[in-house]
Scaffold this motif. Structure first.
Motif, PDB file in Angstrom:
ATOM      1  N   SER A 111     105.075  28.789  57.856  1.00  0.00           N
ATOM      2  CA  SER A 111     105.472  28.443  59.219  1.00  0.00           C
ATOM      3  C   SER A 111     105.139  29.609  60.147  1.00  0.00           C
ATOM      4  O   SER A 111     104.888  30.732  59.699  1.00  0.00           O
ATOM      5  CB  SER A 111     106.970  28.153  59.278  1.00  0.00           C
ATOM      6  N   ASP A 112     105.176  29.358  61.436  1.00  0.00           N
ATOM      7  CA  ASP A 112     104.947  30.429  62.404  1.00  0.00           C
ATOM      8  C   ASP A 112     105.987  31.529  62.243  1.00  0.00           C
ATOM      9  O   ASP A 112     105.662  32.714  62.339  1.00  0.00           O
ATOM     10  CB  ASP A 112     104.979  29.881  63.831  1.00  0.00           C
ATOM     11  N   ALA A 113     107.237  31.158  61.974  1.00  0.00           N
ATOM     12  CA  ALA A 113     108.307  32.152  61.796  1.00  0.00           C
ATOM     13  C   ALA A 113     108.042  33.017  60.570  1.00  0.00           C
ATOM     14  O   ALA A 113     108.272  34.236  60.602  1.00  0.00           O
ATOM     15  CB  ALA A 113     109.656  31.458  61.683  1.00  0.00           C
ATOM     16  N   GLN A 114     107.557  32.439  59.500  1.00  0.00           N
ATOM     17  CA  GLN A 114     107.249  33.207  58.295  1.00  0.00           C
ATOM     18  C   GLN A 114     106.082  34.156  58.528  1.00  0.00           C
ATOM     19  O   GLN A 114     106.108  35.306  58.086  1.00  0.00           O
ATOM     20  CB  GLN A 114     106.952  32.255  57.135  1.00  0.00           C
ATOM     21  N   ILE A 115     105.083  33.708  59.248  1.00  0.00           N
ATOM     22  CA  ILE A 115     103.937  34.567  59.567  1.00  0.00           C
ATOM     23  C   ILE A 115     104.376  35.714  60.471  1.00  0.00           C
ATOM     24  O   ILE A 115     103.950  36.856  60.283  1.00  0.00           O
ATOM     25  CB  ILE A 115     102.791  33.739  60.184  1.00  0.00           C
ATOM     26  N   ARG A 116     105.273  35.437  61.416  1.00  0.00           N
ATOM     27  CA  ARG A 116     105.804  36.506  62.282  1.00  0.00           C
ATOM     28  C   ARG A 116     106.609  37.519  61.464  1.00  0.00           C
ATOM     29  O   ARG A 116     106.542  38.727  61.726  1.00  0.00           O
ATOM     30  CB  ARG A 116     106.655  35.925  63.408  1.00  0.00           C
ATOM     31  N   ALA A 117     107.382  37.040  60.487  1.00  0.00           N
ATOM     32  CA  ALA A 117     108.167  37.951  59.642  1.00  0.00           C
ATOM     33  C   ALA A 117     107.240  38.899  58.884  1.00  0.00           C
ATOM     34  O   ALA A 117     107.499  40.104  58.799  1.00  0.00           O
ATOM     35  CB  ALA A 117     109.045  37.160  58.676  1.00  0.00           C
ATOM     36  N   LEU A 118     106.154  38.370  58.336  1.00  0.00           N
ATOM     37  CA  LEU A 118     105.192  39.218  57.633  1.00  0.00           C
ATOM     38  C   LEU A 118     104.546  40.204  58.606  1.00  0.00           C
ATOM     39  O   LEU A 118     104.399  41.388  58.293  1.00  0.00           O
ATOM     40  CB  LEU A 118     104.120  38.372  56.947  1.00  0.00           C
ATOM     41  N   ALA A 119     104.173  39.738  59.792  1.00  0.00           N
ATOM     42  CA  ALA A 119     103.541  40.612  60.788  1.00  0.00           C
ATOM     43  C   ALA A 119     104.469  41.771  61.161  1.00  0.00           C
ATOM     44  O   ALA A 119     104.010  42.913  61.310  1.00  0.00           O
ATOM     45  CB  ALA A 119     103.154  39.809  62.028  1.00  0.00           C
ATOM     46  N   ARG A 120     105.771  41.495  61.284  1.00  0.00           N
ATOM     47  CA  ARG A 120     106.736  42.567  61.578  1.00  0.00           C
ATOM     48  C   ARG A 120     106.779  43.575  60.433  1.00  0.00           C
ATOM     49  O   ARG A 120     106.829  44.776  60.655  1.00  0.00           O
ATOM     50  CB  ARG A 120     108.139  41.998  61.803  1.00  0.00           C
ATOM     51  N   ARG A 121     106.763  43.081  59.210  1.00  0.00           N
ATOM     52  CA  ARG A 121     106.863  43.971  58.042  1.00  0.00           C
ATOM     53  C   ARG A 121     105.654  44.904  57.936  1.00  0.00           C
ATOM     54  O   ARG A 121     105.793  46.046  57.524  1.00  0.00           O
ATOM     55  CB  ARG A 121     107.008  43.163  56.765  1.00  0.00           C
ATOM     56  N   VAL A 122     104.478  44.442  58.267  1.00  0.00           N
ATOM     57  CA  VAL A 122     103.259  45.238  58.061  1.00  0.00           C
ATOM     58  C   VAL A 122     102.687  45.797  59.366  1.00  0.00           C
ATOM     59  O   VAL A 122     101.578  46.333  59.375  1.00  0.00           O
ATOM     60  CB  VAL A 122     102.185  44.415  57.305  1.00  0.00           C
ATOM     61  N   ARG A 123     103.441  45.725  60.442  1.00  0.00           N
ATOM     62  CA  ARG A 123     102.919  46.122  61.760  1.00  0.00           C
ATOM     63  C   ARG A 123     102.463  47.578  61.834  1.00  0.00           C
ATOM     64  O   ARG A 123     101.533  47.906  62.560  1.00  0.00           O
ATOM     65  CB  ARG A 123     103.933  45.827  62.849  1.00  0.00           C
ATOM     66  N   ARG A 124     103.074  48.450  61.064  1.00  0.00           N
ATOM     67  CA  ARG A 124     102.691  49.864  61.123  1.00  0.00           C
ATOM     68  C   ARG A 124     101.301  50.118  60.552  1.00  0.00           C
ATOM     69  O   ARG A 124     100.728  51.181  60.780  1.00  0.00           O
ATOM     70  CB  ARG A 124     103.725  50.711  60.395  1.00  0.00           C
ATOM     71  N   THR A 125     100.775  49.171  59.818  1.00  0.00           N
ATOM     72  CA  THR A 125      99.447  49.358  59.208  1.00  0.00           C
ATOM     73  C   THR A 125      98.353  48.575  59.933  1.00  0.00           C
ATOM     74  O   THR A 125      97.213  48.559  59.476  1.00  0.00           O
ATOM     75  CB  THR A 125      99.476  48.912  57.733  1.00  0.00           C
ATOM     76  N   LYS A 126      98.690  47.954  61.050  1.00  0.00           N
ATOM     77  CA  LYS A 126      97.739  47.031  61.700  1.00  0.00           C
ATOM     78  C   LYS A 126      96.427  47.673  62.124  1.00  0.00           C
ATOM     79  O   LYS A 126      95.419  46.989  62.221  1.00  0.00           O
ATOM     80  CB  LYS A 126      98.390  46.327  62.879  1.00  0.00           C
ATOM     81  N   ASP A 127      96.399  48.967  62.353  1.00  0.00           N
ATOM     82  CA  ASP A 127      95.164  49.620  62.775  1.00  0.00           C
ATOM     83  C   ASP A 127      94.363  50.199  61.608  1.00  0.00           C
ATOM     84  O   ASP A 127      93.322  50.822  61.823  1.00  0.00           O
ATOM     85  CB  ASP A 127      95.476  50.741  63.779  1.00  0.00           C
TER      86      ASP A 127
END
Length: 161
Positions: A111-127
């Motif tokens: 779901s969109d909420a699950q994808i957002r949860a993953l994005a929050r968890r890995v946000r520090r590595t996005k670059d």
């Protein structure tokens, strides 16, 4: 440990464990009754004794689920200061490790909420270059229903928790 009464403590423990280890270990049993463990870095616990993980790299869990969908999840809080302080004091003030027993459910599109949860968890590595390789196309999740929780017993060190 009561999975219903202690669920919020369990969720906090797994959150702390993940921050230190970046994964949990999920044990399952194959068709020949051989145990195996799988490191999973994308387990999320919901508010209602359920959870999900993104099923991109795991290979054994979905195969094993076809004959036996029962699993055990181990979350160890490896915080160095937790362990040093506990060794100094002769007891843990919080759980050093917990096991959750459960059953694997359906594989479904995230779901969109699950994808957002993953994005929050890995946000520090996005670059970072590896971020794209690991997390850009995580689109399927496996649901999990938990039925039992167990504290790891370390004798006198964990008495009273």
């Amino acid at each position: 440990m009561d999975i219903l009464a202690d669920w919020e403590k369990i969720r906090i423990h797994f959150s702390k464990s993940f921050r230190r280890n970046l994964h949990v270990a999920i044990a399952s049993v194959d068709a020949e009754n051989n145990p195996t463990t799988t490191p999973v870095g994308s387990l999320f616990l919901n508010a209602d004794q359920t959870g999900f993980y993104f099923e991109k790299f795991v290979t054994k869990l979905p195969v094993n689920a076809t004959t036996n969908n029962k699993i055990c999840v181990l979350g160890v809080n490896s915080n160095r200061w937790l362990w040093i302080r506990s060794l100094y004091e002769g007891r843990f003030r919080q759980y050093p490790a917990l096991k959750l027993y459960g059953e694997l459910g359906a594989l479904k599109k995230a779901s969109d909420a699950q994808i957002r949860a993953l994005a929050r968890r890995v946000r520090r590595t996005k670059d970072l270059k590896g971020h794209k390789y690991l997390w850009d196309d995580m689109i399927y999740v496996r649901e999990v229903t938990f039925t039992k929780a167990e504290k790891i017993n370390l004798g006198k060190m964990t008495r009273g928790l």
